[in-house]
Design a protein around this motif. Structure first.
Motif, PDB file in Angstrom:
ATOM      1  N   ALA A 146      -5.151  -1.288   5.418  1.00 20.08           N
ATOM      2  CA  ALA A 146      -5.870  -0.063   5.055  1.00 20.08           C
ATOM      3  C   ALA A 146      -6.057   0.836   6.278  1.00 20.08           C
ATOM      4  N   ASP A 147      -6.307   0.236   7.446  1.00 19.13           N
ATOM      5  CA  ASP A 147      -6.467   1.033   8.666  1.00 19.13           C
ATOM      6  C   ASP A 147      -5.170   1.739   9.042  1.00 19.13           C
ATOM      7  N   LEU A 160       0.845  -1.197   0.000  1.00 20.74           N
ATOM      8  CA  LEU A 160       0.000   0.000   0.000  1.00 20.74           C
ATOM      9  C   LEU A 160       0.881   1.249   0.000  1.00 20.74           C
ATOM     10  N   GLY A 216      -2.802   2.583   6.987  1.00 22.70           N
ATOM     11  CA  GLY A 216      -2.624   3.640   5.993  1.00 22.70           C
ATOM     12  C   GLY A 216      -3.513   4.835   6.262  1.00 22.70           C
ATOM     13  N   ALA A 217      -4.776   4.584   6.667  1.00 26.51           N
ATOM     14  CA  ALA A 217      -5.706   5.686   6.939  1.00 26.51           C
ATOM     15  C   ALA A 217      -5.236   6.534   8.120  1.00 26.51           C
ATOM     16  N   VAL A 245       1.075   5.195   0.721  1.00 28.86           N
ATOM     17  CA  VAL A 245       0.341   6.051   1.644  1.00 28.86           C
ATOM     18  C   VAL A 245       0.869   7.488   1.572  1.00 28.86           C
ATOM     19  N   SER A 262      -6.128  -7.162   4.536  1.00 25.15           N
ATOM     20  CA  SER A 262      -6.350  -5.939   3.762  1.00 25.15           C
ATOM     21  C   SER A 262      -6.938  -4.837   4.631  1.00 25.15           C
ATOM     22  N   ARG A 263      -7.890  -5.205   5.506  1.00 28.13           N
ATOM     23  CA  ARG A 263      -8.501  -4.214   6.379  1.00 28.13           C
ATOM     24  C   ARG A 263      -7.485  -3.615   7.347  1.00 28.13           C
TER      25      ARG A 263
END
Length: 453
Positions: free
Chosen positions: A438-439, A254, A441-442, A256, A434-435
């Motif tokens: 993504a968390d 990912l 990265g967020a 970012v 993946s979750r």
């Protein structure tokens, strides 16, 4: 009287250590708890104190020599009189029990390492490689010890594994299957498990050896340099080979935009609270990992093959991969999820300094539940990290650099970082991995989200 001090078990079930440097010489007068030698185990460098006061009689081991736990390493002439000299077996026991009260009531402890609780038992001797155990009798097959991950089996297993006739090596069926899959003849191995049992690590190490030999370059006029494989490097190699062959790895990537995180770091650096703390991007990543693990607890777990269970941990024991002169080690930040950003930054600074100085305690290198490796400090964008054995996931953090990025439909220059998450697919499904990624990265894209998690 003459007392011999044996190589102690400095913790975590180590079986041997290398003598690095002697701090005393024959004829020197020493006191109780005076540092006499530095040793290197498979986990860290440790300084050993003397359990006796007296005069150094002889150094029984040369620097660079690897010594099993329980073997005498130094002879000390003490002032005690009238007491019978200890038997050879007793000296090994005294060395192995460093940290327990001696005859004079004083306790000899490792420098920076507290005494162990409870009694200490001596390890069984390894079975000699030249004398493999006799095969079990027909009525005894399958009745051998049931050790976790390793035990004896009947003679019929040897033929099914494609090995020749002869004594049956001790190994559990899963280990035998691994040997068959990797083309390793169990009869060529000397087991390092209890009672000479062949372990999974023995098989994977043997499978890796021919590859290393085949890839060695041909001799040339330029010459070569050889170093023994030992200490931290030896332990790291065995752990990585074991991990690669046992855990089904999946890696996701990912990119970012961490512009806002870097801006927050600059603001915090100017505040009084962070005046004495080195606040690095790694601290923000560590905080994001701890927060994201709350929503995806599967990444903070382990696979217990023997019990047939998945173990979920309430606290995050965060490992930070650190490159040191002795090799790669992974010291831990304990209960990292309970720390504030400032506390994490301080803990990371102390951990890194201790690791690079070679003073990380063996107890600080075990018991991790999640690992971060910061390859970005070497200018590397990303990679596919290998799991630490026993952990469900590891996150690689790439180089932080300005890059073109689309913001609100417009092209702009932003500060960008690449993240790579490897996870054990037995514990973590693709959706969960993946979750979690993504968390993380967020939270790095918008650090204000941390206030709501």
């Amino acid at each position: 009287m003459r007392r011999e001090f044996a190589m102690p078990d400095v913790g975590e079930g180590l079986t041997e250590a290398e003598v690095v440097t002697w701090h005393v010489a024959p004829g020197d007068t020493i006191t109780v708890n005076q540092v006499i030698v530095e040793i290197e185990t498979a986990k860290a460098a440790v300084e050993l104190p003397s359990p006796y006061a007296g005069t150094v009689g002889a150094l029984l081991v040369e620097p660079g020599q690897t010594v099993p736990v329980g073997a005498p390493i130094i002879a000390i002439e003490t002032a005690e009189a009238g007491a019978p000299a200890p038997a050879a077996g007793d000296t090994a026991e005294e060395g192995a029990k460093i940290g327990e009260a001696g005859a004079d009531g004083r306790i000899a402890t490792l420098v920076g390492y507290g005494p162990r609780q409870g009694s200490v038992q001596r390890r069984p001797r390894r079975a000699p490689a030249s004398a493999p155990p006799a095969p079990p009798k027909p009525d005894e097959r399958g009745a051998g010890p049931d050790l976790p991950g390793e035990s004896g089996v009947g003679a019929g297993e040897g033929a099914r594994n494609g090995t020749s006739a002869g004594p049956v090596p001790l190994a559990k069926p899963p280990v035998r299957k691994l040997a068959k899959d990797l083309g390793v003849d169990l009869r060529s191995l000397a087991g390092t498990g209890a009672g000479g049992v062949i372990t999974r690590e023995d098989v994977t190490a043997a499978a890796a050896a021919p590859v290393a030999a085949a890839s060695a370059p041909a001799p040339s006029a330029g010459g070569v340099r050889r170093e023994p494989i030992r200490g931290v490097r030896k332990a790291t190699a065995a752990a990585m080979v074991s991990s690669a062959f046992t855990a089904p790895h999946v890696t996701e990537f990912l990119a970012v935009d961490i512009t806002e995180t870097m801006a927050l770091r600059d603001r915090l650096r100017d505040t009084r609270d962070y005046a004495e703390v080195r606040l690095t991007p790694l601290a923000f990543v560590a905080k994001a990992v701890c927060l994201a693990a709350r929503r995806t607890p599967e990444v903070n777990a382990s696979w217990d093959e023997a019990a047939g269970e998945i173990v979920y941990y309430d606290r995050v024991q965060l490992g930070i991969a650190a490159a040191t002169p002795r090799g790669l080690i992974v010291p831990k930040v304990r209960d990292a999820d309970t720390l504030t950003l400032r506390e994490l930054a301080a803990a990371l600074g102390e951990l890194t300094a201790t690791a690079r100085a070679g003073r990380t305690l063996p107890a600080d290198l075990v018991g991790g539940t999640f690992t971060i490796t910061n390859v970005g400090v070497f200018g590397v964008d990303t990679g596919t990290p290998i799991l630490n054995p026993g952990e469900a996931a590891i996150l690689a953090v790439g180089a932080i650099k300005p890059m073109p990025w689309v913001v609100d439909g417009e092209l702009a220059v932003r500060t960008v970082c690449q993240l790579a998450l490897s996870f054990d697919h037995r514990l973590v499904d693709g959706e969960q991995g993946s979750r979690f990624l993504a968390d993380v990265g967020a939270l790095l894209t918008d650090p204000s989200l941390a206030l709501t998690w």
